[in-house]
Write a protein that holds these residues in place. Structure first.
Motif, PDB file in Angstrom:
ATOM      1  N   ALA A 143       9.919 -23.780  39.525  1.00 13.63           N
ATOM      2  CA  ALA A 143       9.189 -23.670  38.254  1.00 13.63           C
ATOM      3  C   ALA A 143       8.257 -24.853  38.048  1.00 13.63           C
ATOM      4  CB  ALA A 143      10.173 -23.584  37.090  1.00 13.63           C
ATOM      5  N   THR A 144       8.556 -25.975  38.686  1.00 12.66           N
ATOM      6  CA  THR A 144       7.690 -27.154  38.623  1.00 12.66           C
ATOM      7  C   THR A 144       6.802 -27.262  39.865  1.00 12.66           C
ATOM      8  OG1 THR A 144       9.505 -28.490  39.560  1.00 12.66           O
ATOM      9  CG2 THR A 144       9.292 -28.454  37.173  1.00 12.66           C
ATOM     10  N   ILE A 145       7.327 -26.876  41.004  1.00 16.13           N
ATOM     11  CA  ILE A 145       6.570 -27.025  42.251  1.00 16.13           C
ATOM     12  C   ILE A 145       5.428 -26.011  42.339  1.00 16.13           C
ATOM     13  CG2 ILE A 145       6.719 -26.784  44.764  1.00 16.13           C
ATOM     14  CD1 ILE A 145       9.514 -28.003  44.593  1.00 16.13           C
ATOM     15  N   TYR A 146       5.671 -24.768  41.892  1.00 14.40           N
ATOM     16  CA  TYR A 146       4.608 -23.763  41.981  1.00 14.40           C
ATOM     17  C   TYR A 146       3.347 -24.171  41.216  1.00 14.40           C
ATOM     18  CZ  TYR A 146       1.800 -19.780  40.626  1.00 14.40           C
ATOM     19  OH  TYR A 146       0.734 -18.966  40.337  1.00 14.40           O
ATOM     20  N   PRO A 147       3.443 -24.589  39.931  1.00 22.37           N
ATOM     21  CA  PRO A 147       2.212 -25.025  39.256  1.00 22.37           C
ATOM     22  C   PRO A 147       1.534 -26.198  39.960  1.00 22.37           C
ATOM     23  CG  PRO A 147       3.953 -24.629  37.663  1.00 22.37           C
ATOM     24  CD  PRO A 147       4.588 -24.587  39.016  1.00 22.37           C
ATOM     25  N   LEU A 148       2.330 -27.083  40.564  1.00 23.36           N
ATOM     26  CA  LEU A 148       1.734 -28.197  41.298  1.00 23.36           C
ATOM     27  C   LEU A 148       1.010 -27.696  42.551  1.00 23.36           C
ATOM     28  CD1 LEU A 148       4.635 -30.776  40.957  1.00 23.36           C
ATOM     29  CD2 LEU A 148       2.388 -30.928  39.879  1.00 23.36           C
ATOM     30  N   LEU A 149       1.590 -26.717  43.242  1.00 21.47           N
ATOM     31  CA  LEU A 149       0.911 -26.125  44.393  1.00 21.47           C
ATOM     32  C   LEU A 149      -0.397 -25.469  43.946  1.00 21.47           C
ATOM     33  CD1 LEU A 149       3.877 -24.470  46.335  1.00 21.47           C
ATOM     34  CD2 LEU A 149       2.584 -26.506  46.990  1.00 21.47           C
ATOM     35  N   TYR A 150      -0.336 -24.743  42.823  1.00 20.88           N
ATOM     36  CA  TYR A 150      -1.541 -24.107  42.299  1.00 20.88           C
ATOM     37  C   TYR A 150      -2.598 -25.162  41.996  1.00 20.88           C
ATOM     38  CZ  TYR A 150      -4.350 -20.744  39.687  1.00 20.88           C
ATOM     39  OH  TYR A 150      -5.363 -19.916  39.261  1.00 20.88           O
TER      40      TYR A 150
END
Length: 343
Positions: A143-150
């Motif tokens: 939930a935190t890593i995906y927005p950072l990848l985006y």
């Protein structure tokens, strides 16, 4: 099952679990301009950056240097951590100012992610082992890593973590697509497991699920859905800083229906809360004033007296000064990896 509150439903609900949703309501009420540009009103910057983001860093003092027992128990850690952070900071800045800020940004991101995982562990501490329990851990991380990848795969964001260019970015649509598909799949798998547990065992961990929902909301909306500096800062700072200060004030998690751990040192007593909040705000104001007077020169109307300080532009002096001014943050990130550990 009894709910694994840190202190109580009211305390946890208002100060730890509600901030992401309250911040979301504010963001949704903002003019569209603030959800899609780099515009940041001065009062919003003071409230979010100085009074919450920077101030929460100094909450660590009350679980370390200002607590006589913990200061004695962790004597070696408490002097090694700041010295090591400063030495590493000077070395990094000597190799390049952007390298220093990039390393600090990724350290900060790791700290933010681990805080959410830490709260998940607290709110899962009374659960019995069950199949698929790993999904909660996987989801809180992603939930935190995906927005950072985006963010990393979308180089047109109107915000940064510390300074422009502190994250490595490239335009990679395929990477965004794969990351998004994994994100959706993980959410669906988690919802399916929770539905199964409710249907078969009538168990539902309310604080854990509110924590995960708040994490999903604050990170996705602030980074992916909207592309505005104010929207990102509001969701990011409020969702992280206020729960952290609430955890510090409570002294950490306690047993259900048990009193909060006793406070020791300067913040104990009748005026403890006023001392606690006054101290972290005062330290934050002084730190930001020094930054503004010596380095940034961006908010002279807020830090008027500090404008009398000389502006430091010499790279040789900045190499020593910037890591020193950033030392409260870097030490906060490192110490937090130790002071909240529980068996």
């Amino acid at each position: 099952m009894p709910m694994p509150w840190i202190r109580s439903p009211r305390y946890d609900g208002l100060l730890i679990l509600a901030p992401p949703f309250l911040a979301l309501l504010v963001v949704l009420g903002l003019p569209a301009h603030y959800r899609s540009t780099a515009a940041m009103p001065l009062l919003a910057w003071v409230a979010l950056v100085v009074l919450i983001d920077v101030a929460h860093v100094y909450g660590t003092l009350f679980q370390t240097y200002f607590d006589p027992i913990k200061r004695r128990e962790r004597r070696t850690l408490l002097w090694v951590a700041p010295v090591a952070c400063y030495v590493v900071g000077v070395v990094l800045h000597s190799l390049g100012g952007l390298l220093f800020w990039r390393v600090l940004a990724y350290l900060a991101v790791f700290h933010f992610i681990r805080q959410q995982y830490g709260f998940l562990r607290i709110y899962s501490r009374q659960e019995s082992p069950a199949p698929g329990r790993w999904l909660a851990t996987a989801l809180v991380y992603y939930a935190t890593i995906y927005p950072l990848l985006y963010w990393h795969f979308s180089p047109d964001r109107n915000f940064n973590w510390f300074v422009d260019g502190d994250f490595v970015q490239l335009d990679w649509p395929a990477g965004r697509l794969v990351a998004t598909m994994l994100y959706a799949g993980l959410i669906l798998a988690y919802i399916a497991r929770e539905s199964y547990l409710w249907h078969r065992k009538r168990t539902f961990n309310l604080p854990r699920n509110l924590l995960l929902a708040g994490t999903l909301v604050s990170w996705y909306v602030g980074i992916v859905l909207f592309n505005g500096d104010l929207a990102f800062t509001l969701l990011n700072v409020v969702s992280h800083g206020i729960p952290y200060l609430a955890l510090v004030w409570n002294g950490g998690p306690s047993r259900p229906d048990a009193p909060a751990p006793p406070r020791r040192g300067a913040w104990a007593g009748r005026y403890g809360l006023s001392i606690f909040l006054g101290a972290v705000v005062l330290f934050a104001f002084l730190e930001e004033g020094l930054w503004d007077g010596l380095v940034w020169r961006e908010h002279g109307s807020v830090f008027g007296w500090f404008q009398q300080l000389p502006t430091i532009a010499n790279p040789g002096l900045l190499m020593w000064l910037v890591p020193l001014l950033a030392l409260p943050q870097s030490t906060h990130y490192v110490l937090d990896g130790f002071i909240w550990r529980r068996r």
